[in-house]
Design a protein around this motif. Structure first.
Motif, PDB file in Angstrom:
ATOM      1  N   GLY A 239       0.764  -0.967   0.083  1.00 28.23           N
ATOM      2  CA  GLY A 239      -0.353   0.091   0.409  1.00 28.23           C
ATOM      3  C   GLY A 239       0.800   1.091   0.364  1.00 28.23           C
ATOM      4  O   GLY A 239       0.410   2.144   0.838  1.00 28.23           O
TER       5      GLY A 239
ATOM      6  N   LEU B  33      -8.535  -1.654   7.848  1.00 28.93           N
ATOM      7  CA  LEU B  33      -7.146  -1.668   6.085  1.00 28.93           C
ATOM      8  C   LEU B  33      -6.099  -2.003   7.334  1.00 28.93           C
ATOM      9  O   LEU B  33      -5.150  -2.738   6.553  1.00 28.93           O
TER      10      LEU B  33
ATOM     11  N   TRP C  65      -1.388   4.369  -0.470  1.00 32.69           N
ATOM     12  CA  TRP C  65      -1.858   4.843   0.020  1.00 32.69           C
ATOM     13  C   TRP C  65      -1.731   5.688   1.375  1.00 32.69           C
ATOM     14  O   TRP C  65      -0.984   6.323   1.855  1.00 32.69           O
TER      15      TRP C  65
ATOM     16  N   GLY D 130      -9.179  -2.207  -1.188  1.00 33.83           N
ATOM     17  CA  GLY D 130      -8.799  -1.193  -0.168  1.00 33.83           C
ATOM     18  C   GLY D 130      -8.736   0.493  -0.542  1.00 33.83           C
ATOM     19  O   GLY D 130      -8.794   1.196   0.348  1.00 33.83           O
TER      20      GLY D 130
ATOM     21  N   GLN E 253     -12.288   2.283   7.968  1.00 31.40           N
ATOM     22  CA  GLN E 253     -10.544   2.218   7.820  1.00 31.40           C
ATOM     23  C   GLN E 253     -10.228   2.079   8.647  1.00 31.40           C
ATOM     24  O   GLN E 253      -9.499   1.481   8.351  1.00 31.40           O
TER      25      GLN E 253
ATOM     26  N   ALA F 239      -3.794   6.015   6.532  1.00 29.69           N
ATOM     27  CA  ALA F 239      -4.382   4.838   6.297  1.00 29.69           C
ATOM     28  C   ALA F 239      -3.088   3.584   6.471  1.00 29.69           C
ATOM     29  O   ALA F 239      -3.377   2.469   5.931  1.00 29.69           O
TER      30      ALA F 239
ATOM     31  N   ILE G  31     -10.673   3.737   1.100  1.00 26.32           N
ATOM     32  CA  ILE G  31     -10.498   4.479   0.702  1.00 26.32           C
ATOM     33  C   ILE G  31     -10.956   5.598   0.509  1.00 26.32           C
ATOM     34  O   ILE G  31     -11.271   6.141   1.179  1.00 26.32           O
TER      35      ILE G  31
END
Ligand SMILES: Cc1cc2nc3c(=O)[nH]c(=O)nc-3n(C[C@H](O)[C@H](O)[C@H](O)COP(=O)(O)OP(=O)(O)OC[C@H]3O[C@@H](n4cnc5c(N)ncnc54)[C@H](O)[C@@H]3O)c2cc1C
Length: 392
Positions: free
Chosen positions: A56, A114, A59, A98, A110, A63, A102
Motif C-alpha cells: 500500500g 485497512l 495509500w 483497500g 478504514q 491509512a 479509502i
C-alpha cells in the motif's frame, strides 16, 4: 512522468532493490494454488512486505501507506517482479478493496479494516459476478433487505478468486428491485465467517480451484456494513473496477515484463534436441514483437499512473493496459511453450521447466475473461476513452 527515473525515483529504486536483496530469501515460491503450508508462508511474506513499508505504498499515511506517487508503485512492482518474489497474498484487498474503502469508507471502516488487510491477517475476495451477470454486472440479482439494524443477504456469486481464504468480501447486491438496474445496487463489506455463507471451490482449466462459488443464505450483516449510501453500489463498484484495471494492471504488467526477461533466457538456451529457439526466425520474430509491445504497455501504464497522480482517480485508460496485458501474457506463454517444445507440455514431467509453461498456457486463457472480457474492454475503450458513439 517519463520512462526514466529522476534522482528521487532512482534513490527509491535503489532502496527497494536493497530491501529485496536482504529479504527475498524469506519469500516462498508459489506456483498454482498454494498448499496449507504455503498459505502460511505467503501470509508471513506479505506481512514482511507490509512491515518493510512495501504494501500500500501509495495509500495515505493515516491509512497505513507512505503517500508515495504512483510512479513509485511501478518502480516497487517492477523491482519485486525482477526479484521473482510473489505478490501480496491479499492482492484483491491491497489492489481493489483497500483503495475502494479509502475512497468511500468512513473513519470507522478504514480504522477497522485497512491494517489487517495490509498485513494479510485478513484476506479479501470480490463478490461481483453471478451466474447471470458477468459482463452485464449491473444485472446482479443477489439481494439485500433491511431488517431492523441488519441487512439480510440472499443470492449466489461465482468466479470469486481466493474466496476460500477470505475473511471479507466486497459484495454488490440489489437493495431496490424497483429502481433502474444501475441505481438499485448497493455495495457491502461482508464478513465471510458469518452463518449462511457457503464457499464452494471451482476447479478451472489448470485443475486448480483458484476461484469459487459463494452462496449467501439469509446472511445477517450489521447495517453499518455498507460502503457509500443505498443506491451508490454501481458508482462504488466502478471505483473497484477502475483500480483493478489500472493499478492492479500495472502489477500484472510488471510481472509480464520480468517474465519476458526469463523467456529471453529460454530462447537462447539449447533445447532437448540441441536447437536454440532464437535461431528459429519465426520464434525470434514472435519474441521481438512481444518485447516491443511490452515497452508500449509500460509507457501506457506510466501515462495512466501519471493521470492518477494528477486527478486522484484511475481513468478508463487503465482498460487499455488490461486488454493489452492479457493479449501479451497469452502470447508470451504460447511462445515459451513452443520454445521448450513437447517436453514442456507434460505437467510435472521431467521436461524443461517441469511443466511450468504448460500450466501457464492453460492459466493465461482466463486472462482475457477476468476483470472484464476483451470484447467488453474494447467497447469501454471505444466509448469512454475514444468517445466513439455508443454500441447500444
Ligand atoms: C480467472 C478468473 C478469475 C475471476 N475472478 C473473479 C472474482 O474474483 N470476482 C468476480 O466477481 N468475478 C471474477 N471473475 C469473473 C469475470 O469477471 C467474468 O467471468 C467476466 O466478467 C465475464 O462474465 P461471464 O463469465 O458471465 O461471461 P458473459 O458476460 O456471459 O460473456 C460471454 C461472452 O459474451 C461476450 N459479451 C458479453 N457482453 C458483451 C457485449 N456487450 N459486447 C460484446 N461481447 C459481449 C463476452 O466477451 C464473452 O465472450 C473471474 C474470471 C476468471 C476467468
Amino acid at each position: 512522468m517519463t520512462p526514466d527515473d529522476d534522482a528521487s525515483q532512482a534513490a527509491f529504486r535503489a532502496e527497494a532493490r536493497a530491501w529485496l536483496g536482504d529479504h527475498a530469501h524469506l519469500a516462498p515460491v508459489i506456483s498454482g494454488i498454494p498448499t496449507e503450508a504455503e498459505v502460511d508462508q505467503w501470509r508471513a511474506w506479505s506481512r514482511t512486505m507490509a512491515e518493510g513499508g512495501y504494501a500500500g505504498i501509495t495509500w495515505p499515511i493515516e491509512a497505513g501507506g507512505r503517500s508515495l506517487p504512483y510512479s513509485y508503485l511501478e518502480i516497487w512492482l517492477s523491482e519485486a517482479a525482477r526479484a521473482g518474489v510473489p505478490e501480496h497474498f491479499g492482492v484483491i484487498g491491497v489492489d481493489m478493496a483497500g483503495p475502494t474503502i479509502i475512497a468511500w469508507g468512513n473513519d470507522e471502516q478504514q480504522r477497522r479494516l485497512l491494517p489487517p488487510l495490509l498485513t494479510a491477517d485478513e484476506i479479501w475476495c470480490q463478490g461481483f459476478s453471478e451466474p447471470g451477470s458477468g459482463s452485464d454486472l449491473a444485472a446482479a440479482r443477489t439481494c439485500a433487505v433491511l431488517d431492523g439494524d441488519e441487512w439480510v443477504i440472499t443470492g449466489q456469486k461465482v468466479w470469486s478468486s481466493f474466496a476460500q481464504y477470505a475473511r471479507w468480501c466486497i459484495l454488490l447486491a440489489r437493495t431496490d428491485p424497483t429502481a433502474p438496474k444501475h441505481k438499485g445496487l448497493s455495495f457491502f463489506l461482508v464478513d465471510m465467517s458469518l452463518p449462511g455463507v457457503d464457499v464452494r471451490p471451482l476447479p478451472q482449466l489448470t485443475g486448480d480451484p483458484e476461484f469459487n462459488e459463494i452462496y449467501f443464505d439469509n446472511v445477517r450483516i450489521p447495517r453499518s456494513s455498507m460502503l457509500g449510501e443505498p443506491g451508490d453500489g454501481w458508482k462504488v463498484a466502478l471505483t473497484t473496477l477502475d483500480y483493478e484495471r489500472s493499478t492492479h494492471g500495472v502489477a500484472l504488467s510488471s510481472q509480464l515484463i520480468a517474465e519476458l526477461g526469463r523467456v529471453g533466457g529460454l530462447m537462447t538456451r539449447p533445447g532437448a534436441d540441441g536447437n536454440v529457439p532464437a535461431d528459429d526466425p519465426i520464434l525470434a520474430e514472435r519474441y521481438a514483437r512481444i518485447w516491443v509491445r511490452a515497452q508500449g504497455l509500460r509507457v501506457t501504464n506510466l501515462r495512466s499512473l501519471s493521470e492518477l497522480d494528477q486527478t486522484g482517480k484511475p481513468s478508463s485508460a487503465g482498460t487499455i493496459s488490461k486488454l493489452e496485458w492479457s493479449l501479451l501474457n497469452q502470447a508470451l506463454a504460447a511462445l515459451a511453450q513452443d520454445a521448450v517444445g513437447l517436453d514442456g507440455l507434460v505437467p510435472g514431467a521431467d521436461g524443461l521447466d517441469g511443466g511450468h509453461w504448460a500450466y501457464t498456457v492453460l492459466r493465461t486463457r482466463g486472462n482475457s475473461i477476468e476483470a472484464g472480457t476483451s470484447e467488453v474492454l474494447r467497447n469501454i475503450i471505444a466509448e469512454r476513452v475514444l468517445r466513439l458513439p455508443r454500441a447500444r
